[in-house]
Scaffold this motif. Structure first.
Motif, PDB file in Angstrom:
ATOM      1  N   SER A 196      29.973 -12.696  41.078  1.00 41.33           N
ATOM      2  CA  SER A 196      28.450 -12.386  41.592  1.00 41.33           C
ATOM      3  C   SER A 196      28.193 -14.146  41.804  1.00 41.33           C
ATOM      4  O   SER A 196      28.740 -15.052  41.705  1.00 41.33           O
ATOM      5  CB  SER A 196      27.387 -12.145  40.289  1.00 41.33           C
ATOM      6  OG  SER A 196      27.963 -13.298  39.224  1.00 41.33           O
TER       7      SER A 196
ATOM      8  N   SER B 226      25.759 -16.014  40.797  1.00 40.09           N
ATOM      9  CA  SER B 226      25.615 -17.096  39.770  1.00 40.09           C
ATOM     10  C   SER B 226      26.943 -17.551  39.091  1.00 40.09           C
ATOM     11  O   SER B 226      27.106 -18.706  38.586  1.00 40.09           O
ATOM     12  CB  SER B 226      24.702 -16.555  38.696  1.00 40.09           C
ATOM     13  OG  SER B 226      25.265 -15.390  38.244  1.00 40.09           O
ATOM     14  N   GLU B 227      27.807 -16.536  38.852  1.00 43.39           N
ATOM     15  CA  GLU B 227      29.121 -16.810  38.422  1.00 43.39           C
ATOM     16  C   GLU B 227      30.089 -17.885  39.400  1.00 43.39           C
ATOM     17  O   GLU B 227      30.837 -18.699  38.951  1.00 43.39           O
ATOM     18  CB  GLU B 227      29.901 -15.604  37.970  1.00 43.39           C
ATOM     19  CG  GLU B 227      29.267 -14.598  36.903  1.00 43.39           C
ATOM     20  CD  GLU B 227      30.060 -13.282  36.888  1.00 43.39           C
ATOM     21  OE1 GLU B 227      30.639 -12.936  37.953  1.00 43.39           O
ATOM     22  OE2 GLU B 227      29.970 -12.872  35.806  1.00 43.39           O
TER      23      GLU B 227
ATOM     24  N   LEU C 153      23.270 -24.934  46.771  1.00 46.07           N
ATOM     25  CA  LEU C 153      22.236 -23.881  46.652  1.00 46.07           C
ATOM     26  C   LEU C 153      21.287 -24.161  47.719  1.00 46.07           C
ATOM     27  O   LEU C 153      20.340 -23.359  48.011  1.00 46.07           O
ATOM     28  CB  LEU C 153      21.571 -24.283  45.052  1.00 46.07           C
ATOM     29  CG  LEU C 153      22.566 -23.717  43.878  1.00 46.07           C
ATOM     30  CD1 LEU C 153      21.708 -24.223  42.734  1.00 46.07           C
ATOM     31  CD2 LEU C 153      22.606 -22.192  43.992  1.00 46.07           C
TER      32      LEU C 153
END
Length: 232
Positions: free
Chosen positions: A13, A15-16, A84
């Motif tokens: 994912s 986030s991971e 990000l």
């Protein structure tokens, strides 16, 4: 990464992936500070042995370690914030076996030239400056050995050989990856294996074989095997 490899799972994912990038750069930067601390320790013990206990005391070492943790956290946070800020709307296949900055930049749906320069100035500057500083410090140590006895030179060389090997392997591959523009090469994944897997695996092996107790235990084990073979 290890769990996904064992389970043959090639998905992760977002986030991971970000956690993996942060952890990877955090511990990589921390290793750089540890290597610098080892070089300082070797310099003091070889070049200034009478002052070793006063220079390399517990307080100084604690400050070094704390500085390494804080600096590593800042370095990794900068990498994450820059990543990000990029929009990801294109392909979702990372051309690498782990989440790293260069493969992620290729997936961004915008011009990443400026971001790449910022990342290179961060990671690349740390790798290059640390490598030059470490090699310079070990050069000073080797130069100072001419004033030592033959036994002292042999012992000092034995002490410095292991970290120098680690420095060359680790920083040579890191510098190649993080000090160049966004261009990628087929050999990048193979070189990434050196500083992410091979060097951490070699680290304990090299330092373990330098330990006198381990060497003596291996000699005793070997001699027992030879005696058992002779008795047969």
């Amino acid at each position: 990464m290890i769990v996904n490899t064992l389970l043959k799972n090639n998905t992760i994912s977002f986030s991971e992936c970000m956690i993996q990038v942060f952890s990877f750069h955090f511990f990589g930067c921390l290793e750089i500070f540890i290597l610098i601390l080892i070089a300082v320790d070797h310099y003091v013990v070889i070049c200034k042995p009478p002052h070793y206990m006063s220079i390399m005391n517990r307080r100084i070492c604690s400050v070094w370690v704390a500085t390494g943790w804080v600096a590593s956290c800042v370095h990794s946070s900068v990498q994450i914030f820059l990543t990000l800020s990029l929009p990801f709307c294109g392909p979702e296949v990372i051309d690498c076996y782990l989440c790293d900055l260069q493969p992620l930049l290729k997936l961004a749906c915008t011009d990443t030239y400026v971001t790449n320069l910022l990342l290179v100035s961060n990671s690349g500057a740390i790798c290059t400056a640390s490598f030059v500083m470490l090699m310079f410090s070990y050069g000073i140590i080797l130069h100072s050995l001419r004033n030592h006895s033959a036994e002292g030179r042999k012992k000092a060389l034995s002490t410095c050989t292991s970290p120098v090997i680690i420095v060359i392997l680790f920083f040579g591959s890191c510098t190649f990856i993080y000090t160049r523009p966004t261009a990628t090469f087929p050999m990048d994944k193979m070189i990434a294996v050196i500083y992410t897997i091979r060097t951490p695996l070699i680290n304990p092996l090299i330092y373990m074989l330098r330990n006198a107790e381990v060497k003596n235990a291996m000699r005793k084990s070997r001699s027992k095997e030879l005696i058992s073979d002779d008795q047969r």
